[in-house]
Design a protein around this motif. Structure first.
Motif, PDB file in Angstrom:
ATOM      1  N   GLY A 162       0.802  -1.212   0.000  1.00  0.00           N
ATOM      2  CA  GLY A 162       0.000   0.000   0.000  1.00  0.00           C
ATOM      3  C   GLY A 162       0.838   1.267   0.000  1.00  0.00           C
ATOM      4  N   GLY A 163       0.226   2.351  -0.429  1.00  0.00           N
ATOM      5  CA  GLY A 163       0.907   3.643  -0.494  1.00  0.00           C
ATOM      6  C   GLY A 163       1.422   4.109   0.853  1.00  0.00           C
ATOM      7  N   ASP A 164       0.802   3.628   1.918  1.00  0.00           N
ATOM      8  CA  ASP A 164       1.252   3.989   3.258  1.00  0.00           C
ATOM      9  C   ASP A 164       2.327   3.031   3.771  1.00  0.00           C
ATOM     10  OD1 ASP A 164      -0.204   1.670   3.642  1.00  0.00           O
ATOM     11  OD2 ASP A 164      -1.695   2.592   4.958  1.00  0.00           O
ATOM     12  N   TYR A 165       2.678   2.035   2.958  1.00  0.00           N
ATOM     13  CA  TYR A 165       3.663   0.999   3.289  1.00  0.00           C
ATOM     14  C   TYR A 165       3.277   0.181   4.520  1.00  0.00           C
ATOM     15  CZ  TYR A 165       6.447   3.518  -0.088  1.00  0.00           C
ATOM     16  OH  TYR A 165       6.886   4.137  -1.223  1.00  0.00           O
ATOM     17  N   GLU A 166       2.027   0.294   4.951  1.00  0.00           N
ATOM     18  CA  GLU A 166       1.574  -0.467   6.110  1.00  0.00           C
ATOM     19  C   GLU A 166       0.675  -1.627   5.712  1.00  0.00           C
ATOM     20  OE1 GLU A 166      -0.006   2.025   9.187  1.00  0.00           O
ATOM     21  OE2 GLU A 166       1.704   3.373   9.110  1.00  0.00           O
ATOM     22  N   THR A 167       0.157  -1.608   4.482  1.00  0.00           N
ATOM     23  CA  THR A 167      -0.688  -2.707   4.027  1.00  0.00           C
ATOM     24  C   THR A 167       0.085  -3.554   3.017  1.00  0.00           C
ATOM     25  OG1 THR A 167      -1.656  -1.337   2.287  1.00  0.00           O
ATOM     26  CG2 THR A 167      -2.834  -1.442   4.379  1.00  0.00           C
TER      27      THR A 167
END
Length: 82
Positions: free
Chosen positions: A42-47
């Protein structure tokens, strides 16, 4: 094609990736849902999502038929005539 990527949604990006991977397959191999795994960060690097088997089948099915696959029925008919 990288100039197009900025405006693409995840589905379009996956199609680009699958098409690029398909173009690297040699004459003896073919991309399929059994040998393809797509990982999405994910773009937030958390998903983090992994797509396999049935989840990637629609992308493989959307690929143009390979020349080898298109020639397979003719080759089989030739073999039966021999």
């Amino acid at each position: 094609h990288f100039e197009e990527f900025e405006g693409c949604d995840a589905d379009a990006l996956i199609k680009h990736v699958v098409g690029a991977l398909n173009s690297t397959c040699g004459a003896e191999s073919e991309l399929s849902s059994k040998n393809l795994t797509v990982a999405i960060i994910g773009g937030d690097y958390e998903t983090f999502t992994i797509m396999e088997d049935a989840a990637v089948e629609q992308y493989v099915a959307g690929l143009p038929a390979s020349a080898a696959a298109a020639d397979a029925p003719a080759a089989a008919a030739d073999a039966m005539e021999s």
